[in-house]
Write a protein that holds these residues in place. Structure first.
Motif, PDB file in Angstrom:
ATOM      1  N   ALA A  78      33.621  36.058  19.394  1.00  0.00           N
ATOM      2  CA  ALA A  78      34.648  36.804  18.086  1.00  0.00           C
ATOM      3  C   ALA A  78      35.565  37.809  19.002  1.00  0.00           C
ATOM      4  O   ALA A  78      36.127  37.731  18.478  1.00  0.00           O
ATOM      5  N   ASP A  79      34.880  37.866  20.112  1.00  0.00           N
ATOM      6  CA  ASP A  79      36.733  38.785  21.111  1.00  0.00           C
ATOM      7  C   ASP A  79      36.917  37.795  21.813  1.00  0.00           C
ATOM      8  O   ASP A  79      37.612  38.329  23.032  1.00  0.00           O
ATOM      9  N   VAL A  80      36.664  36.194  21.705  1.00  0.00           N
ATOM     10  CA  VAL A  80      37.473  35.732  22.476  1.00  0.00           C
ATOM     11  C   VAL A  80      39.287  35.994  22.903  1.00  0.00           C
ATOM     12  O   VAL A  80      39.995  35.673  21.454  1.00  0.00           O
ATOM     13  N   LYS A  81      39.684  36.019  24.158  1.00  0.00           N
ATOM     14  CA  LYS A  81      40.949  36.028  23.722  1.00  0.00           C
ATOM     15  C   LYS A  81      42.505  34.861  24.397  1.00  0.00           C
ATOM     16  O   LYS A  81      41.220  34.121  25.417  1.00  0.00           O
ATOM     17  N   ALA A  82      43.321  35.313  24.143  1.00  0.00           N
ATOM     18  CA  ALA A  82      44.010  33.559  24.551  1.00  0.00           C
ATOM     19  C   ALA A  82      43.967  33.423  25.375  1.00  0.00           C
ATOM     20  O   ALA A  82      44.508  34.498  26.512  1.00  0.00           O
ATOM     21  N   GLU A  83      44.460  32.785  26.524  1.00  0.00           N
ATOM     22  CA  GLU A  83      44.917  32.154  28.172  1.00  0.00           C
ATOM     23  C   GLU A  83      46.217  33.533  27.524  1.00  0.00           C
ATOM     24  O   GLU A  83      47.754  33.137  27.242  1.00  0.00           O
ATOM     25  N   ILE A  84      47.048  33.887  29.117  1.00  0.00           N
ATOM     26  CA  ILE A  84      48.082  34.695  29.251  1.00  0.00           C
ATOM     27  C   ILE A  84      48.703  34.072  30.576  1.00  0.00           C
ATOM     28  O   ILE A  84      47.986  33.306  31.300  1.00  0.00           O
ATOM     29  N   PRO A  85      49.855  33.869  31.240  1.00  0.00           N
ATOM     30  CA  PRO A  85      50.374  33.303  31.556  1.00  0.00           C
ATOM     31  C   PRO A  85      49.990  33.707  32.878  1.00  0.00           C
ATOM     32  O   PRO A  85      49.840  34.687  33.342  1.00  0.00           O
ATOM     33  N   ARG A  86      49.327  32.995  34.216  1.00  0.00           N
ATOM     34  CA  ARG A  86      48.912  33.190  35.184  1.00  0.00           C
ATOM     35  C   ARG A  86      50.125  33.355  36.380  1.00  0.00           C
ATOM     36  O   ARG A  86      51.331  33.534  36.528  1.00  0.00           O
ATOM     37  N   GLN A  87      49.289  34.389  36.928  1.00  0.00           N
ATOM     38  CA  GLN A  87      50.184  35.600  38.118  1.00  0.00           C
ATOM     39  C   GLN A  87      49.818  35.129  38.960  1.00  0.00           C
ATOM     40  O   GLN A  87      48.663  33.957  39.526  1.00  0.00           O
ATOM     41  N   ALA A 125      31.990  34.829  24.797  1.00  0.00           N
ATOM     42  CA  ALA A 125      31.703  33.297  25.157  1.00  0.00           C
ATOM     43  C   ALA A 125      32.388  32.440  25.082  1.00  0.00           C
ATOM     44  O   ALA A 125      33.586  32.146  23.985  1.00  0.00           O
ATOM     45  N   ALA A 126      33.463  31.941  26.170  1.00  0.00           N
ATOM     46  CA  ALA A 126      34.367  30.620  25.902  1.00  0.00           C
ATOM     47  C   ALA A 126      33.971  29.020  24.612  1.00  0.00           C
ATOM     48  O   ALA A 126      35.210  29.042  24.219  1.00  0.00           O
ATOM     49  N   LYS A 127      33.272  28.759  24.886  1.00  0.00           N
ATOM     50  CA  LYS A 127      32.107  28.824  24.075  1.00  0.00           C
ATOM     51  C   LYS A 127      30.740  28.572  23.315  1.00  0.00           C
ATOM     52  O   LYS A 127      30.372  29.496  24.247  1.00  0.00           O
ATOM     53  N   PRO A 128      30.188  28.438  22.089  1.00  0.00           N
ATOM     54  CA  PRO A 128      29.188  28.242  21.895  1.00  0.00           C
ATOM     55  C   PRO A 128      27.919  27.740  23.125  1.00  0.00           C
ATOM     56  O   PRO A 128      26.691  28.795  23.510  1.00  0.00           O
ATOM     57  N   GLU A 153      33.660  26.988  37.579  1.00  0.00           N
ATOM     58  CA  GLU A 153      34.211  27.823  36.912  1.00  0.00           C
ATOM     59  C   GLU A 153      35.131  28.833  37.754  1.00  0.00           C
ATOM     60  O   GLU A 153      34.537  29.545  38.126  1.00  0.00           O
ATOM     61  N   ARG A 154      35.645  29.412  37.005  1.00  0.00           N
ATOM     62  CA  ARG A 154      36.637  30.005  37.687  1.00  0.00           C
ATOM     63  C   ARG A 154      37.154  30.990  36.190  1.00  0.00           C
ATOM     64  O   ARG A 154      36.217  30.809  34.963  1.00  0.00           O
ATOM     65  N   GLY A 155      37.577  32.793  36.700  1.00  0.00           N
ATOM     66  CA  GLY A 155      37.357  33.306  35.699  1.00  0.00           C
ATOM     67  C   GLY A 155      36.518  33.819  36.093  1.00  0.00           C
ATOM     68  O   GLY A 155      35.772  34.031  37.073  1.00  0.00           O
ATOM     69  N   LEU A 156      35.976  34.369  34.688  1.00  0.00           N
ATOM     70  CA  LEU A 156      35.127  35.982  34.614  1.00  0.00           C
ATOM     71  C   LEU A 156      33.178  34.454  34.121  1.00  0.00           C
ATOM     72  O   LEU A 156      33.612  34.072  33.427  1.00  0.00           O
ATOM     73  N   VAL A 157      32.241  34.911  34.961  1.00  0.00           N
ATOM     74  CA  VAL A 157      31.348  33.738  34.993  1.00  0.00           C
ATOM     75  C   VAL A 157      30.272  34.665  34.856  1.00  0.00           C
ATOM     76  O   VAL A 157      29.613  35.753  35.624  1.00  0.00           O
ATOM     77  N   TYR A 158      28.564  34.359  34.717  1.00  0.00           N
ATOM     78  CA  TYR A 158      27.396  34.972  34.584  1.00  0.00           C
ATOM     79  C   TYR A 158      26.456  34.222  35.252  1.00  0.00           C
ATOM     80  O   TYR A 158      26.760  33.253  35.467  1.00  0.00           O
ATOM     81  N   MET A 159      26.105  34.695  36.945  1.00  0.00           N
ATOM     82  CA  MET A 159      24.707  34.168  37.050  1.00  0.00           C
ATOM     83  C   MET A 159      23.493  35.133  37.347  1.00  0.00           C
ATOM     84  O   MET A 159      22.887  36.200  36.778  1.00  0.00           O
ATOM     85  N   ASP A 160      22.701  34.566  36.693  1.00  0.00           N
ATOM     86  CA  ASP A 160      21.271  34.714  36.410  1.00  0.00           C
ATOM     87  C   ASP A 160      20.526  34.771  37.372  1.00  0.00           C
ATOM     88  O   ASP A 160      19.834  34.576  38.231  1.00  0.00           O
ATOM     89  N   ASN A 214      33.568  32.594  30.937  1.00  0.00           N
ATOM     90  CA  ASN A 214      33.448  31.015  30.832  1.00  0.00           C
ATOM     91  C   ASN A 214      32.869  30.459  31.099  1.00  0.00           C
ATOM     92  O   ASN A 214      32.408  29.035  31.051  1.00  0.00           O
ATOM     93  N   ALA A 215      31.060  30.689  31.916  1.00  0.00           N
ATOM     94  CA  ALA A 215      29.888  30.199  32.255  1.00  0.00           C
ATOM     95  C   ALA A 215      28.647  30.722  32.449  1.00  0.00           C
ATOM     96  O   ALA A 215      29.046  31.425  32.845  1.00  0.00           O
ATOM     97  N   VAL A 216      27.770  29.901  32.610  1.00  0.00           N
ATOM     98  CA  VAL A 216      26.806  30.608  32.970  1.00  0.00           C
ATOM     99  C   VAL A 216      25.689  30.066  34.194  1.00  0.00           C
ATOM    100  O   VAL A 216      25.354  28.592  33.960  1.00  0.00           O
TER     101      VAL A 216
END
Length: 507
Positions: free
Chosen positions: A96-105, A320-323, A391-398, A380-382
């Motif tokens: 529900a709170d997924v954001k659109a991609e922004i231009p890469r800095q 979550a970027a994907k279900p 994966e790049r971006g924010l990810v999660y590791m258990d 983006n990933a777990v």
């Protein structure tokens, strides 16, 4: 988790909150924003903004942090004596709170480019043990170089470290515990921050050298050497052999230069330890803003410590970027619920005594503050413990919540910088990845400035915004990745903080 209002007395995080956070110790009769204080309330602890009925849900960050175990009057201290855990439904609202991609800095740091294309932030030689039985030999080899000041002639090498552990035998050689240990050792053996690695076994352990190499796809070569103590003739000869092999590593390890590298090569492990009532107000959201900046530049941040996001996982599933990412996260949450059950515990065994002394009450409250370290970027990933992060971006590791175990998994997964927030004060450092320490309050900064890199207590003091502090943290990440030493590195932390997660029965 935007801060709603700060006065001289209280911090109110959301207008719907039932509690406010005390900026200083309050005593009976004090007037706090028109509320008459009842009893003694320490700094960083919660004050009731209104009357709360027994059994009523109590909110902070406009999220449930527990339930009143008895009626609470306005102005009373809200803590373990009158706030308890309870079950409630979470709104997972996947995506529900997924954001659109922004231009890469674009930004750069001064990194070390390895022959295989990896980018390093440090340049260590590592000595790893396959089993506890080879610990003494591994440490003796590292100590030889430290005592003889060998690195004076090799100024481009950050250190020679022995990373040892207490596992490797007395365990199922095909079980989850062995798989985790082998993943962890493999991740370290392949880590960009090691220019070369020496892996030492005993010879008869469950974690056989050949099986370890095969499981990790590792191959001996110029930068990876292995041997077993039993095969070379015992302890003395093993130490001699190890010293000789490390000496062979030194010239190539020293022949590096730092060069401009894209920030997308930075992978930051996010940690909080010794948290307090200010963690979710200052250091954690400021680090979260720095994470958003890192992600905008193509970098990666690893959020972890599953027992310390429990009760706040719905804030991550919304991003979550994907279900399938949300499903994997919830799968790990359910695994932990079962894990603590069969070990006769409960998720609310965390917070620790120091967390409670600092103002935290339930794991729900602690988790809501801890999640703020992940900023607002999409998830983006777990990953499971010590898996390689691709994966790049924010990810999660258990991982567990225990900081050395958690950070060990993150580094095995590829983290080349650690950012560690603390409110009570923490004695932690990391090798081969440098660890930046962030204080949540200025009292801690004044007491332990020699251990802390950045004082986020300026946010609580009203001298900096979350965004300003986040920018400062981001710039410190770049400087650290470029070679600037952290306080924990200057103190020599790193060797003893290698603690792989141990699962399963010791046989």
């Amino acid at each position: 988790m935007k801060q709603e209002k700060t006065t001289n007395s209280l911090i109110v995080l959301h207008p719907e909150d039932d509690v406010a956070i005390c900026r200083a110790q309050m005593i009976s009769g004090n007037n706090a924003d028109g509320i008459s204080v009842k009893g003694l309330i320490p700094a960083g602890h919660k004050l009731a903004r209104r009357a709360i009925a027994a059994g009523q849900a109590v909110r902070r960050y406009n999220q449930i942090i527990g339930f009143a175990s008895k009626a609470i009057q306005a102005g009373e201290h809200v803590h373990t004596h009158n706030l308890e855990m309870g079950d409630f439904d979470r709104d997972y609202a996947v995506g529900a709170d997924v954001k659109a991609e922004i231009p890469r800095q674009h930004a750069e740091f001064m990194g070390i480019r390895r022959r295989n294309g990896q980018i390093a932030t440090r340049n260590y030689i590592g000595i790893l043990s396959s089993v506890n039985c080879s610990t003494t030999v591994a440490r003796a080899i590292a100590d030889y170089f430290k005592m003889n000041n060998f690195l004076a002639e090799f100024s481009n090498i950050d250190g020679i470290v022995a990373l040892t552990h207490s596992a490797g035998c007395g365990m199922d050689d095909h079980g989850a515990g062995m798989q985790i240990l082998q993943r962890t050792l493999t991740g370290y053996a392949l880590h960009a921050n090691f220019s070369a690695v020496l892996l030492i076994g005993l010879g008869c352990e469950a974690n056989q050298m050949g099986l370890l190499l095969q499981a990790g796809g590792l191959h001996e070569g110029e930068n990876l050497k292995t041997f077993n103590i039993q095969d070379v003739g015992g302890t003395g000869k093993a130490v001699e052999r190890g010293i000789a092999l490390v000496k062979e590593f030194l010239p190539n390890a020293n022949a590096i230069i730092r060069e401009p590298c894209d920030v997308s090569n930075i992978v930051v492990g996010l940690q909080c330890g010794g948290s307090d009532g200010y963690s979710g107000i200052s250091a954690n959201p400021a680090l979260g803003h720095a994470v958003d900046l890192l992600v905008a530049h193509g970098g990666t941040a690893i959020l972890s410590e599953t027992p310390e996001i429990y009760g706040a996982e719905h804030l991550l599933t919304r991003r979550a970027a994907k279900p399938s990412v949300a499903e994997k996260l919830l799968e790990r949450i359910h695994w932990w619920e079962e894990y603590v059950r069969i070990n006769h515990g409960e998720m609310n065994n965390n917070p620790a005594p120091g967390n409670k002394a600092g103002g935290l009450t339930t794991i729900l409250e602690k988790s809501l503050g801890a999640v703020a370290k992940g900023g607002t970027s999409n998830l983006n990933a777990v990953y499971e413990y010590a898996q390689q992060v691709s994966e790049r971006g924010l990810v999660y590791m258990d991982t567990p919540g225990y900081d050395p175990v958690s950070a060990t998994g993150q580094v095995a997964g590829g983290a080349n910088v650690i950012c560690f927030t603390t409110g009570r004060g923490s004695a932690y450092g990391c090798a081969p990845s440098p660890s930046l320490k962030l204080a949540t309050n200025s009292d801690l900064w004044r007491r332990q400035e020699a251990d802390i890199d950045i004082n986020c207590g300026e946010i609580v003091d009203g001298n900096a915004t979350i965004e300003e502090m986040g920018e400062r943290i981001f710039q410190s990440i770049l400087a650290t990745a470029s070679g600037r030493k952290t306080k924990s590195e200057l103190h020599g932390y790193g060797q003893n903080e290698f603690v792989p997660w141990q699962l399963g029965a010791v046989m």
